[in-house]
Design an enzyme around this catalytic site. Sequence first.
Site, short mmCIF file in Angstrom:
data_model
loop_
_atom_site.label_atom_id
_atom_site.label_comp_id
_atom_site.label_asym_id
_atom_site.label_seq_id
_atom_site.Cartn_x
_atom_site.Cartn_y
_atom_site.Cartn_z
N ASP A 1 0.85 -1.20 0.00
CA ASP A 1 0.00 0.00 0.00
C ASP A 1 0.89 1.25 0.00
O ASP A 1 1.40 1.66 1.04
CB ASP A 1 -0.88 -0.08 1.26
CG ASP A 1 -1.79 1.12 1.43
OD1 ASP A 1 -1.58 2.14 0.77
OD2 ASP A 1 -2.73 1.02 2.25
N HIS B 1 17.82 13.79 -17.89
CA HIS B 1 16.41 13.74 -18.27
C HIS B 1 16.25 13.99 -19.75
O HIS B 1 15.45 13.35 -20.42
CB HIS B 1 15.61 14.79 -17.50
CG HIS B 1 15.26 14.35 -16.11
ND1 HIS B 1 14.51 15.11 -15.26
CD2 HIS B 1 15.55 13.22 -15.44
CE1 HIS B 1 14.37 14.47 -14.12
NE2 HIS B 1 15.00 13.33 -14.20
#
Length: 423
Positions: free
Chosen positions: A278, A376
């Site tokens: 979770d 990136h």
Amino acid sequence: MQKTTRISGFHKLSIRERLKKVQEFSGLSDDEAALFGKSGALDISTADRMIENVIGTFELPLGIVTNMMVNSKEVLVPLAVEEASVVAALSNAAKMARSGGGFFTSSTRPVMIGQIQLTGLSDPFAAKMQILEQREKVIALANEQDPLLVEHGGGCRDIEVRVLDSAQGPMVVTHIFVDTCDAMGANAVNTMAEALAPFIEKLTSGRVFLRILSNLADRRLVRARCLVRKEAIPPGPEVIDGILSAWAFADADPYRAATHNKGIMNGISALTISTGNDFRAIESGAHTYASRSGQYKPLSRWEKDREGNLQGSLEVPMALGLIGGATAVHPVARTVVKILGVETALELGEIAAAVGLGQNLAALRVLAAEGVQRGHMSLHAKNIAVMAGAVGSEVDEISGMLVAENKVRMDRAKELLEQLRQR
Ligand code: MEV
């Protein structure tokens, strides 16, 4: 006629029928609708048992982090994440950390907290004492709810009672501390909290409302540290001062601390997802823990040792389970656990701490040195090349040219592709 989302009995329909309804409502083409029918390793009927109103499954890339050594053990770490650079960055950081022997970890017992909210009392401090007087009984009653957990060495260990000054007057909040062993523990703790409510009401004549787990799992902490030798950090030891300055910035400023911790959670959440855990529980626990002083702070700390090497450490709540929940049901999650080679939830939690610290190291190093955009951009350039229509070897060729020219743009990618194909 106006479309409506009041679709009665949607949950009773078959997956195919549900999808048909969604297709009609949203005007999806047959090809678009067919995307939902393609399930991968998580077969659709298993998915249909995991949540409600299922129409399909959703995939994420799963990448393997290399170079990780945790407590002198080699571990391959599978991360499920949509963001480029996360896996590569951690692999790099793990390589740097090997110069100091990798990551070293420890943890508390996996103790989760359940809260029972008692209201409507004019004498809250007396009620607190009444509950504490019954400590043994409360613990016994809690443990009766989960004999299996107790058999496995877990169970309710202790209680604490707090009087809160709320907007609606005093509230008496009982905490139960439950060792949940290898489970995340929400079910066990919630069952216990619910079972204790009538007993506490009767004892105090107050009124119980909430009986629920707290995600601020500050009794279930994992810790990691690593040492990076000064000669092992590119481009050179001078970057260490930049990393220390980045940490001090985060320590002084919640705007920066949010991003600093986001970088840590890049790894931790990706591992949480890949193991079927979770991730909202892990995120909320981490961020609340980061605010425990009253100001939102970085979860990690960076220092320099006497010889000028970089020392990093991290402490974070970690409510990860191995049994129960999606970890046991999702075939990929189960296999990820096998790749990790962990036998206990504690081991998994400690790897998560190492992953968070490594991810932080990677981010701070790059920020203190060349900045994130160079890395990136080369990945981004590949996406742009594909979107411009490049296929096969064209992708690397076009993206290489875009980066070299420092023009990572769609219009330029299209131009270059045209030129390349004319050649
Ligand atoms: C990006 O996902 C994460 C970073 O912004 C983390 C940081 O700034 O420390 C690079």
